[in-house]
Design a protein around this motif. Structure first.
Motif, mmCIF file in Angstrom:
data_model
loop_
_atom_site.group_PDB
_atom_site.id
_atom_site.type_symbol
_atom_site.label_atom_id
_atom_site.label_comp_id
_atom_site.label_asym_id
_atom_site.label_seq_id
_atom_site.Cartn_x
_atom_site.Cartn_y
_atom_site.Cartn_z
ATOM 1 N N PHE A 98 0.979 -1.320 0.088
ATOM 2 C CA PHE A 98 0.145 0.183 0.135
ATOM 3 C C PHE A 98 1.101 1.188 0.054
ATOM 4 O O PHE A 98 1.445 1.571 0.801
ATOM 5 N N PRO A 99 1.094 1.964 -1.164
ATOM 6 C CA PRO A 99 2.142 3.058 -1.261
ATOM 7 C C PRO A 99 1.835 4.333 -0.448
ATOM 8 O O PRO A 99 2.886 4.861 0.200
ATOM 9 N N GLU A 100 0.707 4.501 0.070
ATOM 10 C CA GLU A 100 0.350 5.550 0.729
ATOM 11 C C GLU A 100 0.495 5.319 2.079
ATOM 12 O O GLU A 100 0.427 6.347 2.989
ATOM 13 N N LEU A 101 0.718 4.057 2.772
ATOM 14 C CA LEU A 101 0.931 3.784 4.054
ATOM 15 C C LEU A 101 2.386 3.759 4.259
ATOM 16 O O LEU A 101 3.236 3.484 3.381
ATOM 17 N N THR A 102 2.913 3.765 5.601
ATOM 18 C CA THR A 102 4.285 3.695 6.130
ATOM 19 C C THR A 102 4.530 2.046 5.578
ATOM 20 O O THR A 102 3.543 1.245 5.936
ATOM 21 N N VAL A 103 5.706 1.901 5.954
ATOM 22 C CA VAL A 103 6.366 0.567 5.963
ATOM 23 C C VAL A 103 5.665 -0.115 7.014
ATOM 24 O O VAL A 103 5.424 -1.275 7.171
ATOM 25 N N LEU A 136 13.364 1.687 8.219
ATOM 26 C CA LEU A 136 12.277 2.249 7.146
ATOM 27 C C LEU A 136 11.002 2.107 7.602
ATOM 28 O O LEU A 136 10.061 2.498 6.995
ATOM 29 N N ALA A 137 10.740 2.054 9.165
ATOM 30 C CA ALA A 137 9.371 1.739 9.354
ATOM 31 C C ALA A 137 8.566 2.921 9.170
ATOM 32 O O ALA A 137 7.284 2.711 8.811
ATOM 33 N N ASP A 138 8.957 4.065 9.298
ATOM 34 C CA ASP A 138 8.004 5.337 9.477
ATOM 35 C C ASP A 138 8.335 6.191 7.776
ATOM 36 O O ASP A 138 7.732 6.912 7.548
ATOM 37 N N ALA A 141 5.621 3.875 2.065
ATOM 38 C CA ALA A 141 5.891 2.613 1.210
ATOM 39 C C ALA A 141 6.209 2.730 -0.391
ATOM 40 O O ALA A 141 7.099 2.267 -0.795
ATOM 41 N N GLY A 142 5.482 3.916 -0.694
ATOM 42 C CA GLY A 142 5.717 4.153 -2.257
ATOM 43 C C GLY A 142 7.089 4.588 -2.526
ATOM 44 O O GLY A 142 7.259 4.969 -3.790
ATOM 45 N N ASP A 143 7.507 5.219 -1.528
ATOM 46 C CA ASP A 143 8.754 5.869 -1.764
ATOM 47 C C ASP A 143 10.030 5.209 -1.591
ATOM 48 O O ASP A 143 11.340 5.669 -1.802
ATOM 49 N N LYS A 149 10.720 -2.677 -1.129
ATOM 50 C CA LYS A 149 9.405 -3.022 -1.429
ATOM 51 C C LYS A 149 9.370 -4.783 -1.632
ATOM 52 O O LYS A 149 8.135 -5.247 -0.882
ATOM 53 N N LYS A 150 10.453 -5.322 -2.143
ATOM 54 C CA LYS A 150 10.301 -6.900 -1.933
ATOM 55 C C LYS A 150 10.405 -7.327 -0.819
ATOM 56 O O LYS A 150 9.673 -8.524 -0.246
#
Length: 246
Positions: A98-103, A136-138, A141-143, A149-150
């Motif tokens: 979900f790219p708009e959500l954080t990792v 990268l937790a914060d 995800a899209g960035d 991402k994998k």
């Protein structure tokens, strides 16, 4: 790598097939996956590798025939979400984040779906740590990078009690450095006793991480064995290059 397998079979596939009208995408495929084994599956485009993963996971369709057992339980007619909850998890070739959500939020969603109740945050942080994503937790995800991402897809699949992890072409789109980091992650997960099946076109990665390899051609198993033996087989060379090895 040296083959180390337990006697226990976690995933048993017997004469599994899938037809689409007159086209038979998977033809009576049979193999076992043992506890703590890394099994590599290779083959040219159109060999039926990803279709096979679809049949194993029940997403988005099931087998036309044959039998699949997960730790002794028949699963070939179960819905995909039930197979997932029994502990057979998979990733996909395309990014499934979900790219708009954080990792962290992505991992938490997976934890909430697969575990629910208390401990969701702890489980999310645990799988991020296992996959090297805590830093990268914060991040959105899209960035994050393709490799990250994998890793995030793998993190989501590791939530809760995992029996078998299916990775569908995880090295796709990665450069040599990232492929090496991915291979290290697979080796680390395997060292904890996790059973893994990897579909991959990057044969050097399979040679490194797999205990055993299967090569599929035209929906069938062409050859199986140790990676070094399989990759030296003239039938495999012919399947990939269109000519027999000299």
């Amino acid at each position: 790598m040296t083959m180390t397998m337990h006697d226990r079979v976690l995933l048993s596939v017997r004469e599994v097939s899938r037809s689409f009208d007159s086209y038979q995408a998977v033809r009576q495929v049979t193999f076992d996956v043992h506890e703590a084994e890394v099994l590599g599956i290779a083959g040219p485009n159109g060999a039926g590798k990803s279709t096979l993963f679809n049949l194993l996971s029940g997403v988005p369709f099931s087998a036309s025939g044959g039998q699949i057992e997960l730790d002794g339980r028949r699963i070939e007619r179960l819905a995909g979400h039930r197979i997932c909850r029994l502990g057979l998890r998979r990733t996909f070739q395309a990014d499934q984040v979900f790219p708009e959500l954080t990792v962290y939020e992505n991992a938490r969603l997976a934890a909430a779906y697969l575990r629910g109740g208390r401990g969701v945050r702890r489980e999310a942080m645990k799988v991020l740590e296992r996959t090297g994503l805590l830093a990268l937790a914060d991040a959105r995800a899209g960035d994050i990078s393709v490799l990250a991402k994998k890793k995030l897809m793998i993190a989501g699949a590791l939530v809760g009690d995992v029996q078998v992890l299916l990775l569908d072409e995880p090295a796709g789109g990665l450069d040599a450095h990232d492929q090496d980091e991915l291979a290290s992650l697979i080796e680390t997960l395997s060292s904890t006793g996790l059973t893994i099946v990897v579909i991959e076109h990057v044969l050097s990665l399979l040679r490194r991480v797999a205990d055993r390899m299967i090569v599929m051609v035209a929906g069938e198993v062409l050859v199986t064995g140790r990676p070094e033996d399989v990759l030296a087989d003239s039938r495999v060379v012919e399947a990939y290059l269109g000519e027999a090895s000299p």
